[in-house]
Design a protein around this motif. Structure first.
Motif, PDB file in Angstrom:
ATOM      1  N   ASN A   2    -143.335 -83.494  13.252  1.00 43.71           N
ATOM      2  CA  ASN A   2    -143.642 -82.323  12.416  1.00 43.71           C
ATOM      3  C   ASN A   2    -143.932 -81.058  13.281  1.00 43.71           C
ATOM      4  OD1 ASN A   2    -146.421 -82.416  12.829  1.00 43.71           O
ATOM      5  ND2 ASN A   2    -146.823 -84.232  11.680  1.00 43.71           N
ATOM      6  N   PRO A   3    -144.127 -80.003  12.434  1.00 49.61           N
ATOM      7  CA  PRO A   3    -144.651 -78.799  13.174  1.00 49.61           C
ATOM      8  C   PRO A   3    -145.721 -78.767  13.913  1.00 49.61           C
ATOM      9  CG  PRO A   3    -143.583 -78.198  11.042  1.00 49.61           C
ATOM     10  CD  PRO A   3    -143.696 -79.797  10.892  1.00 49.61           C
ATOM     11  N   GLU A   4    -146.781 -79.283  13.370  1.00 51.82           N
ATOM     12  CA  GLU A   4    -148.083 -79.201  13.948  1.00 51.82           C
ATOM     13  C   GLU A   4    -148.091 -80.081  15.255  1.00 51.82           C
ATOM     14  OE1 GLU A   4    -147.850 -80.230  10.714  1.00 51.82           O
ATOM     15  OE2 GLU A   4    -148.372 -78.332   9.809  1.00 51.82           O
ATOM     16  N   GLU A   5    -147.480 -81.064  15.371  1.00 48.92           N
ATOM     17  CA  GLU A   5    -147.292 -81.978  16.424  1.00 48.92           C
ATOM     18  C   GLU A   5    -146.386 -80.916  17.545  1.00 48.92           C
ATOM     19  OE1 GLU A   5    -147.258 -86.673  14.825  1.00 48.92           O
ATOM     20  OE2 GLU A   5    -145.377 -85.286  14.603  1.00 48.92           O
ATOM     21  N   PHE A   6    -145.461 -80.455  17.273  1.00 47.56           N
ATOM     22  CA  PHE A   6    -144.511 -79.744  18.132  1.00 47.56           C
ATOM     23  C   PHE A   6    -145.202 -78.568  18.594  1.00 47.56           C
ATOM     24  CE2 PHE A   6    -141.821 -75.872  18.563  1.00 47.56           C
ATOM     25  CZ  PHE A   6    -140.792 -76.698  19.410  1.00 47.56           C
ATOM     26  N   PHE A   7    -146.078 -77.970  17.836  1.00 45.07           N
ATOM     27  CA  PHE A   7    -146.841 -76.613  18.355  1.00 45.07           C
ATOM     28  C   PHE A   7    -147.840 -77.227  19.393  1.00 45.07           C
ATOM     29  CE2 PHE A   7    -145.992 -74.433  14.010  1.00 45.07           C
ATOM     30  CZ  PHE A   7    -144.972 -73.853  14.759  1.00 45.07           C
ATOM     31  N   VAL A  29    -141.880 -71.807  14.137  1.00 44.39           N
ATOM     32  CA  VAL A  29    -141.404 -71.110  15.716  1.00 44.39           C
ATOM     33  C   VAL A  29    -142.512 -70.815  16.351  1.00 44.39           C
ATOM     34  CG1 VAL A  29    -140.136 -69.296  16.705  1.00 44.39           C
ATOM     35  CG2 VAL A  29    -139.156 -70.418  14.971  1.00 44.39           C
ATOM     36  N   THR A  30    -142.611 -71.009  17.587  1.00 42.62           N
ATOM     37  CA  THR A  30    -143.564 -70.251  18.622  1.00 42.62           C
ATOM     38  C   THR A  30    -143.240 -69.304  19.612  1.00 42.62           C
ATOM     39  OG1 THR A  30    -145.516 -70.655  19.939  1.00 42.62           O
ATOM     40  CG2 THR A  30    -143.693 -72.465  20.227  1.00 42.62           C
ATOM     41  N   THR A  31    -143.690 -68.351  19.924  1.00 45.91           N
ATOM     42  CA  THR A  31    -143.251 -67.492  21.043  1.00 45.91           C
ATOM     43  C   THR A  31    -144.435 -67.127  21.891  1.00 45.91           C
ATOM     44  OG1 THR A  31    -141.810 -66.547  19.255  1.00 45.91           O
ATOM     45  CG2 THR A  31    -142.161 -65.230  21.356  1.00 45.91           C
ATOM     46  N   CYS A  32    -143.868 -67.210  23.118  1.00 47.20           N
ATOM     47  CA  CYS A  32    -145.061 -66.675  24.251  1.00 47.20           C
ATOM     48  C   CYS A  32    -144.485 -66.076  25.347  1.00 47.20           C
ATOM     49  CB  CYS A  32    -145.833 -68.160  24.512  1.00 47.20           C
ATOM     50  SG  CYS A  32    -144.655 -69.330  25.372  1.00 47.20           S
ATOM     51  N   VAL A  33    -145.067 -65.605  26.126  1.00 46.15           N
ATOM     52  CA  VAL A  33    -144.917 -65.007  27.365  1.00 46.15           C
ATOM     53  C   VAL A  33    -145.248 -65.873  28.623  1.00 46.15           C
ATOM     54  CG1 VAL A  33    -145.118 -63.077  28.932  1.00 46.15           C
ATOM     55  CG2 VAL A  33    -145.301 -62.642  26.623  1.00 46.15           C
ATOM     56  N   LEU A  34    -144.277 -66.709  29.131  1.00 51.36           N
ATOM     57  CA  LEU A  34    -144.510 -67.476  30.491  1.00 51.36           C
ATOM     58  C   LEU A  34    -144.816 -66.803  31.619  1.00 51.36           C
ATOM     59  CD1 LEU A  34    -141.903 -70.216  29.449  1.00 51.36           C
ATOM     60  CD2 LEU A  34    -144.375 -70.118  28.956  1.00 51.36           C
ATOM     61  N   TYR A  35    -145.499 -67.400  32.398  1.00 50.42           N
ATOM     62  CA  TYR A  35    -146.155 -66.581  33.681  1.00 50.42           C
ATOM     63  C   TYR A  35    -146.184 -65.166  33.760  1.00 50.42           C
ATOM     64  CZ  TYR A  35    -144.775 -71.315  35.509  1.00 50.42           C
ATOM     65  OH  TYR A  35    -144.920 -72.570  35.891  1.00 50.42           O
ATOM     66  N   ASP A  36    -146.390 -64.410  32.544  1.00 47.64           N
ATOM     67  CA  ASP A  36    -146.577 -63.098  32.603  1.00 47.64           C
ATOM     68  C   ASP A  36    -145.248 -62.280  32.638  1.00 47.64           C
ATOM     69  OD1 ASP A  36    -149.538 -63.150  31.837  1.00 47.64           O
ATOM     70  OD2 ASP A  36    -150.036 -62.961  33.908  1.00 47.64           O
ATOM     71  N   SER A  37    -144.115 -63.214  32.589  1.00 51.10           N
ATOM     72  CA  SER A  37    -142.839 -62.562  32.984  1.00 51.10           C
ATOM     73  C   SER A  37    -141.730 -62.786  32.218  1.00 51.10           C
ATOM     74  CB  SER A  37    -142.493 -63.023  34.222  1.00 51.10           C
ATOM     75  OG  SER A  37    -143.742 -62.757  35.173  1.00 51.10           O
ATOM     76  N   PHE A  38    -141.683 -63.950  31.462  1.00 51.35           N
ATOM     77  CA  PHE A  38    -140.604 -64.208  30.500  1.00 51.35           C
ATOM     78  C   PHE A  38    -141.085 -64.476  28.918  1.00 51.35           C
ATOM     79  CE2 PHE A  38    -139.837 -65.854  34.871  1.00 51.35           C
ATOM     80  CZ  PHE A  38    -138.642 -65.340  34.854  1.00 51.35           C
ATOM     81  N   PHE A  40    -140.542 -66.442  25.979  1.00 50.87           N
ATOM     82  CA  PHE A  40    -139.950 -67.806  25.563  1.00 50.87           C
ATOM     83  C   PHE A  40    -140.178 -67.935  24.042  1.00 50.87           C
ATOM     84  CE2 PHE A  40    -140.304 -72.335  25.223  1.00 50.87           C
ATOM     85  CZ  PHE A  40    -138.933 -72.702  25.300  1.00 50.87           C
ATOM     86  N   MET A  41    -139.013 -68.445  23.264  1.00 51.48           N
ATOM     87  CA  MET A  41    -139.094 -68.828  21.867  1.00 51.48           C
ATOM     88  C   MET A  41    -138.615 -70.208  21.703  1.00 51.48           C
ATOM     89  SD  MET A  41    -137.091 -69.415  18.927  1.00 51.48           S
ATOM     90  CE  MET A  41    -135.674 -68.859  19.605  1.00 51.48           C
ATOM     91  N   CYS A  42    -139.301 -70.833  21.186  1.00 49.07           N
ATOM     92  CA  CYS A  42    -138.803 -72.180  20.699  1.00 49.07           C
ATOM     93  C   CYS A  42    -139.241 -72.576  19.222  1.00 49.07           C
ATOM     94  CB  CYS A  42    -139.041 -73.434  21.731  1.00 49.07           C
ATOM     95  SG  CYS A  42    -140.865 -73.751  21.777  1.00 49.07           S
ATOM     96  N   GLY A  43    -138.544 -73.706  18.571  1.00 45.91           N
ATOM     97  CA  GLY A  43    -139.095 -73.993  17.314  1.00 45.91           C
ATOM     98  C   GLY A  43    -138.221 -75.169  17.197  1.00 45.91           C
ATOM     99  N   LEU A  44    -138.352 -75.413  15.486  1.00 47.17           N
ATOM    100  CA  LEU A  44    -137.407 -76.467  15.052  1.00 47.17           C
ATOM    101  C   LEU A  44    -136.863 -75.705  13.790  1.00 47.17           C
ATOM    102  CD1 LEU A  44    -140.425 -79.152  14.537  1.00 47.17           C
ATOM    103  CD2 LEU A  44    -138.908 -79.088  16.265  1.00 47.17           C
ATOM    104  N   ASN A  45    -135.415 -76.137  13.872  1.00 49.81           N
ATOM    105  CA  ASN A  45    -134.536 -75.264  13.218  1.00 49.81           C
ATOM    106  C   ASN A  45    -133.789 -76.111  12.249  1.00 49.81           C
ATOM    107  OD1 ASN A  45    -132.835 -73.187  12.502  1.00 49.81           O
ATOM    108  ND2 ASN A  45    -131.208 -73.440  13.929  1.00 49.81           N
ATOM    109  N   GLY A  46    -133.533 -75.609  10.915  1.00 52.30           N
ATOM    110  CA  GLY A  46    -132.783 -76.157   9.857  1.00 52.30           C
ATOM    111  C   GLY A  46    -133.659 -77.468   9.140  1.00 52.30           C
ATOM    112  N   GLU A  47    -132.623 -77.879   8.330  1.00 52.45           N
ATOM    113  CA  GLU A  47    -133.296 -79.056   7.500  1.00 52.45           C
ATOM    114  C   GLU A  47    -133.495 -80.136   8.013  1.00 52.45           C
ATOM    115  OE1 GLU A  47    -129.818 -81.312   5.033  1.00 52.45           O
ATOM    116  OE2 GLU A  47    -129.554 -79.199   4.829  1.00 52.45           O
ATOM    117  N   HIS A  48    -132.643 -80.643   9.243  1.00 49.68           N
ATOM    118  CA  HIS A  48    -132.959 -81.596  10.188  1.00 49.68           C
ATOM    119  C   HIS A  48    -134.001 -81.415  11.294  1.00 49.68           C
ATOM    120  CE1 HIS A  48    -129.796 -83.636   8.020  1.00 49.68           C
ATOM    121  NE2 HIS A  48    -128.939 -82.458   8.262  1.00 49.68           N
TER     122      HIS A  48
END
Length: 106
Positions: A2-7, A29-38, A40-48
């Motif tokens: 679930n989203p909470e576990e993912f985050f 979706v969560t977005t962050c800056v990795l190593y003050d340089s990149f 990065f976005m990731c998340g769970l997409n779509g109905e599945h």
């Protein structure tokens, strides 16, 4: 997963390596800056709820293949961790050793 576990898993994995973290539960979706340089976005997409993610290289354009490694779409814990490891490894390879030495010391 679930989203909470993912985050929570993403947050635990990157810890202090991630700054400027934002979470959109509606995405999810969560977005962050990795190593003050990149950005990065990731998340769970779509109905599945498949895994999606990438490093932003231009506005709304994302790198999704990292040195010939592709993400798994699966959202079990091991698959998500593998995806995060791919991104972390890629980021570290792109940064100079001097930067990483100072960064890792803090």
């Amino acid at each position: 997963m679930n989203p909470e576990e993912f985050f929570a898993l993403v947050g635990e994995f990157f810890g202090a390596k991630a700054s400027q973290v934002t979470v959109d539960s509606a995405g999810p979706v969560t977005t962050c800056v990795l190593y003050d340089s990149f950005v990065f976005m990731c998340g769970l997409n779509g109905e599945h709820g498949t895994f999606t993610g990438g490093i932003e290289y231009d506005t709304n354009k994302y790198l999704t293949v990292f040195l010939n490694e592709r993400f798994s779409f699966n959202t079990d814990r091991e698959s998500v961790l593998r995806n995060l490891q791919i991104v972390d490894r890629y980021c570290r390879l792109r940064l100079p050793d001097k930067f990483l030495a100072v960064y890792d010391a803090h």
